[in-house]
Design a protein around this motif. Sequence first.
Motif: not given
Lengths: 240, 477
Positions: B266-289
């Motif tokens: 972000l610093a390189m592009r001189q931008i800031g983030v408005m939305r961010l998604k962290l996906e938590l991946g599991h072995a047997h279940h769908a990822a938790t966003p």
Amino acid sequence: MPSALHSLLQNPAIWRGNEQARVALPSIPTGFSELDRELPGGGWPRGVISELLAERSGIGELSLLIPALAQLSQQDGWLMLIAPPWIPYAPALAARGIRLSRVIVANTVSDKDTLWAAEQSLRAGNCSAMLAWPAAFNEHGLRRLQFAAEEGGSFGVVFGETSRAALSSPAPLRLRLGMRQDKLSVKILKRRGSGVMPTLWLDTDKPHGAMLQHTAKILNHGGHGGKAGKADLSISMGVA
Amino acid sequence: MLWAALRFPDLSLQLHLRGGASCGPMVVQEASHRPRVLSCNEAAQKAGIKPGMLVSAAHAVTPQLHIRTRDPAREATALTGIATWVTQFTPTVSLASPNEILIEISGCLRLFGGLRPLSGRLRAGLAELGYRASVVLAPNPTAALLLARDGIDTSIGDRHELRRTLARLRLTRLDQPAQTVAMLAHLGVHTIGDWLSLPRDGLARRFGQGMLDEIDRALGLLPDPRPPFSAPARYSASLELPAPVRETEPLLFAAKRLVLELTGHLAMRQIGVMRLKLELGHAHHAATPVVLGLSAPSRDAGHLVTLLREKLCTVQLPEAVETLTLVAGETRPLGSHNQTLFADGRPSREARWRIIEHLRARLGVEAVHGLETFPDHRPERAFRKTLPGHARDTSSDLHRPLWLLARPAKLRPDESLPGTQRPMRLMEGPERVESGWWDDFDVKRDYFVARDGAGTKVWLFRERPDGQDWFVHGIFA
């Protein structure tokens, strides 16, 4: 022997019960000159938690703060209302001179969240006022808020029930609010600088400072809106 | 020109280790029938495992060994991630596969206060990302690469020193066929110094122009162009945890690595983030966003991690998390801060939004809002919730209560507000409100200001034309 008594009283070792130490505490004028006189620093203190214990909700505890909030809303910081008991009514806030762009309402589902949000707001240092209405809280929770207020130098108010008046509290300023003959009674339970704790009777409909400000605004605008303008002017004449 | 070579000697191992603070013995094996240990962490070394050992032997030494198979594609992705982060220091970045990055720093030395502060920031930053690198500075990229491969953490400024240092370097470090290097070794030519003492035309005839050119480039005698690296437009990266976890703090530890990488981008592009998604991946279940929405663009890693902490505390995990993926959503331009010459003690514009985002992260986006007036006669419609801080400043001269009840409370004629016995006294009114026949919310009411038995001022109304019931709609407080 009034002169002898007078000279005796000049002795600096004598402290009279109705005097309180005048200290330069960072504070915000309340808009009620009677109250300002009794508060150390001459107004609502910054950097500490003030506890307002009302006999019932809705007796005027918010009006008591409105002149100070109106002043603070001219600054950059937020006015945080955390877990208010009812909907803070925007037209009324605007009418009392509060800049709505500074007002933030945070609704919570539990007291834990309320106290957490209050603590974060106090600590952040960019909220000019934080008002919280937890359903119940204890000394420990209040102490955390007091530390956060000291850290952020913020003006924080926690509203509680009068049953708390008998309990000890780390809040340096505690007021008990009641209502007698349509006037708000303000009993100072605790303040810095001690002295005899008086009870004040305030007419929250007519805060001194705030009204003068409002009148000045109307005069500058050159009498807008007919009837309302006239009513305000007549009050200002009465005060002058 | 001054180039820095960042070399990640055991990248294949580090990308498995960076997701956790500590981990048991771990080795990376090559993908083959009888795999050998490519690299191993300190815990494995202590247990007696060495690179080159058969994995079956290593497993016999420590049964609780974590074994990972080398994946060149993931290493390349990791290297791209690092390169993206590095672009915040200088625009001239070039990848040298499989595990080296070259950056040109003479242009940004002054900005970062000289060589020592810059290399300090690079090292500290890489450590925070969870990578261990050797950093070598040299006047041209080829020399920097060769010295980095030799494992010398050094910084060379002038041409004569470069020549002296390169002369001691073994020819095996060059990008030349092993056959050629072996042939030279038979002739007694082991180092670049030995090579330079021989006649050039003969060397060119016997061993080709390529080797001559590589050494000339290292000495700065030939131009040394490098393919430029361009960072991807959108940031997205994932990380594998060394062991599955459920607790917030270990998850945050790993997420912070990715957030730091993102803030470099972000610093390189001189931008800031408005939305961010962290996906938590599991072995047997769908990822938790876990989705963060911000009120103002930000690229402050500390702030983003604080928000993620609040979100992670509230999230329900179906099972332990094995991988993390961070995806940057909407971004907005965000200039860098100009430091004020005289501190005025006022919080910066961005800082004002932090508390809002912090509260929204825990209480929910809907729970934290601003208020503004709306030109409508109906009390319920005379205000609107807004995004925090986006309310218009208006003034009003209507006599309205400070509190409005979410829904009007019905009163019997003889009744007063709860907790009081005496009846109401009407003080002002009626104020007639008739509006809204055009939408589904038709209001025909007469409003009064009254005091209840205990003296509280309330706002009452009665339905027109023939309503018998009184309703409390507000409290003047």
